[in-house]
Design an enzyme around this catalytic site. Sequence first.
Site, PDB file in Angstrom:
ATOM      1  N   ASP A  20     -12.247  13.499  -6.185  1.00  0.00           N
ATOM      2  CA  ASP A  20     -12.054  13.234  -7.625  1.00  0.00           C
ATOM      3  C   ASP A  20     -13.323  12.768  -8.328  1.00  0.00           C
ATOM      4  O   ASP A  20     -13.491  13.035  -9.507  1.00  0.00           O
ATOM      5  CB  ASP A  20     -10.843  12.313  -7.904  1.00  0.00           C
ATOM      6  CG  ASP A  20     -10.982  10.895  -7.366  1.00  0.00           C
ATOM      7  OD1 ASP A  20     -11.918  10.615  -6.595  1.00  0.00           O
ATOM      8  OD2 ASP A  20     -10.125  10.069  -7.728  1.00  0.00           O
ATOM      9  N   GLY A 111      -3.059  -3.242  -0.342  1.00  0.00           N
ATOM     10  CA  GLY A 111      -4.156  -3.041   0.610  1.00  0.00           C
ATOM     11  C   GLY A 111      -3.891  -1.935   1.609  1.00  0.00           C
ATOM     12  O   GLY A 111      -4.570  -1.824   2.628  1.00  0.00           O
ATOM     13  N   ALA A 112      -2.892  -1.078   1.347  1.00  0.00           N
ATOM     14  CA  ALA A 112      -2.544  -0.019   2.291  1.00  0.00           C
ATOM     15  C   ALA A 112      -3.068   1.343   1.834  1.00  0.00           C
ATOM     16  O   ALA A 112      -2.734   2.368   2.412  1.00  0.00           O
ATOM     17  CB  ALA A 112      -1.024   0.038   2.473  1.00  0.00           C
ATOM     18  N   LEU A 114      -2.268   2.752  -0.920  1.00  0.00           N
ATOM     19  CA  LEU A 114      -1.178   3.462  -1.601  1.00  0.00           C
ATOM     20  C   LEU A 114      -1.181   3.172  -3.107  1.00  0.00           C
ATOM     21  O   LEU A 114      -0.191   3.389  -3.802  1.00  0.00           O
ATOM     22  CB  LEU A 114       0.170   3.078  -0.965  1.00  0.00           C
ATOM     23  CG  LEU A 114       0.273   3.428   0.526  1.00  0.00           C
ATOM     24  CD1 LEU A 114       1.569   2.890   1.131  1.00  0.00           C
ATOM     25  CD2 LEU A 114       0.177   4.937   0.758  1.00  0.00           C
ATOM     26  N   SER A 117      -2.832  -1.134  -6.926  1.00  0.00           N
ATOM     27  CA  SER A 117      -3.563  -1.608  -8.114  1.00  0.00           C
ATOM     28  C   SER A 117      -3.417  -0.631  -9.278  1.00  0.00           C
ATOM     29  O   SER A 117      -3.256  -1.058 -10.431  1.00  0.00           O
ATOM     30  CB  SER A 117      -5.029  -1.889  -7.790  1.00  0.00           C
ATOM     31  OG  SER A 117      -5.603  -0.811  -7.129  1.00  0.00           O
ATOM     32  N   ASP A 161      -5.740   8.029  -8.841  1.00  0.00           N
ATOM     33  CA  ASP A 161      -4.621   7.108  -8.609  1.00  0.00           C
ATOM     34  C   ASP A 161      -3.876   6.770  -9.895  1.00  0.00           C
ATOM     35  O   ASP A 161      -2.641   6.760  -9.931  1.00  0.00           O
ATOM     36  CB  ASP A 161      -5.142   5.821  -7.950  1.00  0.00           C
ATOM     37  CG  ASP A 161      -5.883   6.110  -6.657  1.00  0.00           C
ATOM     38  OD1 ASP A 161      -5.705   7.201  -6.098  1.00  0.00           O
ATOM     39  OD2 ASP A 161      -6.662   5.245  -6.217  1.00  0.00           O
ATOM     40  N   TYR A 213     -17.505   3.113   0.009  1.00  0.00           N
ATOM     41  CA  TYR A 213     -17.010   4.077  -0.985  1.00  0.00           C
ATOM     42  C   TYR A 213     -18.128   4.406  -1.981  1.00  0.00           C
ATOM     43  O   TYR A 213     -18.408   5.572  -2.259  1.00  0.00           O
ATOM     44  CB  TYR A 213     -15.801   3.472  -1.707  1.00  0.00           C
ATOM     45  CG  TYR A 213     -15.129   4.379  -2.711  1.00  0.00           C
ATOM     46  CD1 TYR A 213     -14.018   5.135  -2.361  1.00  0.00           C
ATOM     47  CD2 TYR A 213     -15.599   4.471  -4.020  1.00  0.00           C
ATOM     48  CE1 TYR A 213     -13.384   5.956  -3.289  1.00  0.00           C
ATOM     49  CE2 TYR A 213     -14.979   5.289  -4.954  1.00  0.00           C
ATOM     50  CZ  TYR A 213     -13.876   6.022  -4.587  1.00  0.00           C
ATOM     51  OH  TYR A 213     -13.261   6.837  -5.503  1.00  0.00           O
TER      52      TYR A 213
END
Length: 372
Positions: A20, A111-112, A114, A117, A161, A213
Amino acid sequence: MNGGVWAAPGRVNLIGEHTDYNDGFVMPFALPRTVVATVTRRDDGLLRLRSDAVGTGSAVDTVELRVDELAPGRGPGGWSDYPAGVVWALREAGHRIGGADLHYTSTVPAGAGLSSSAALEVVTALALDDLYGLGLERQRMASLCRRAENVYVGAPTGIMDQTASACCVEGHALFLDTRDLSRRQIPLDLPAYGLDLLVFDTRVKHAHSDGAYGRRRAGCESAAETLGVPALRDVPYAALAEALDRLPDPGSRALVRHVVTENHRVRRVVALLEAGEPRRIGPVLTASHTSLRDDFRVSCPELDLVVSAALAAGALGARMTGGGFGGAAIVLTERAASAAVTRAVESAFATAGYRAPGVFGARASSGALRLS
Ligand code: GLA
């Protein structure tokens, strides 16, 4: 309207990882796990944010901020920076937000990987959009939430996201072109084909993931510059070998190889799903994992173990999902083999001495919505 209740989901990404921020393609779908916000409007310029277990464990936490004092770097840090950042981004975009009481609860594991946030951001934007009559289009809402995350929170993420949480449609994966933000809803009804998509949360959050990242992102940008293209999205799959020849070091060749092949795999998955061949996406998912592990180098031993144990137990395909360095992996399996695959992963984790993974079945669910 003075108040109400809104929900926004977390997501898994079916395929299209680390594409992305390269203007490429992604294909997330919304989870049936949401952040729920009960919100009342107030007109004294105060923002009261209260969370039951959003982000960090089970403590109730309340934060009070003044809307007109919000500024990047000035928040207290932690979960409240995400919704506060959204209010800041709305204000910066010229919307008047008079204040609000926002109370959050969540079923998205934090924190997974998924996107808890993004769900927190999007539920905030949607509630304020309704309460203040802002009339924001969903993609615009997602873009403002991303700005909150990039500038206010300071995490250099892409647009996937927030778009997933704001724009997904039940029973579909969202095929998004992150360059022009055009999107197509691709039917994804795996249960109708006797298939399950399992999510394994490794419960691992590796340190330094944020820096890693950013470094991947910077590496992609500098490779694009060397190749003389605006973004790696502009390297066609058919021209990959030639592009690799023009890159001086193995590190940047590996990054480019991942991004270009991953964009190709996303289109392959779209074609297979549209042709009604969901079983055949399995090997494409696994190829994505291999590329993320070996070329992009964002996997970790726990994610690799989910994938290898699931495949050895007969799964059709498996891959890490999200940013990596921990977090979750997805596994596509025949429904009849689901229990055996789950047991195989759990027992591989026990044998390796890892903490037991969380596991749940995912179906493509609704994007953000007002509940009452
Ligand atoms: C995180 C970021 C996304 C995306 C993924 C990797 O989830 O928030 O924007 O870059 O990592 O695909």
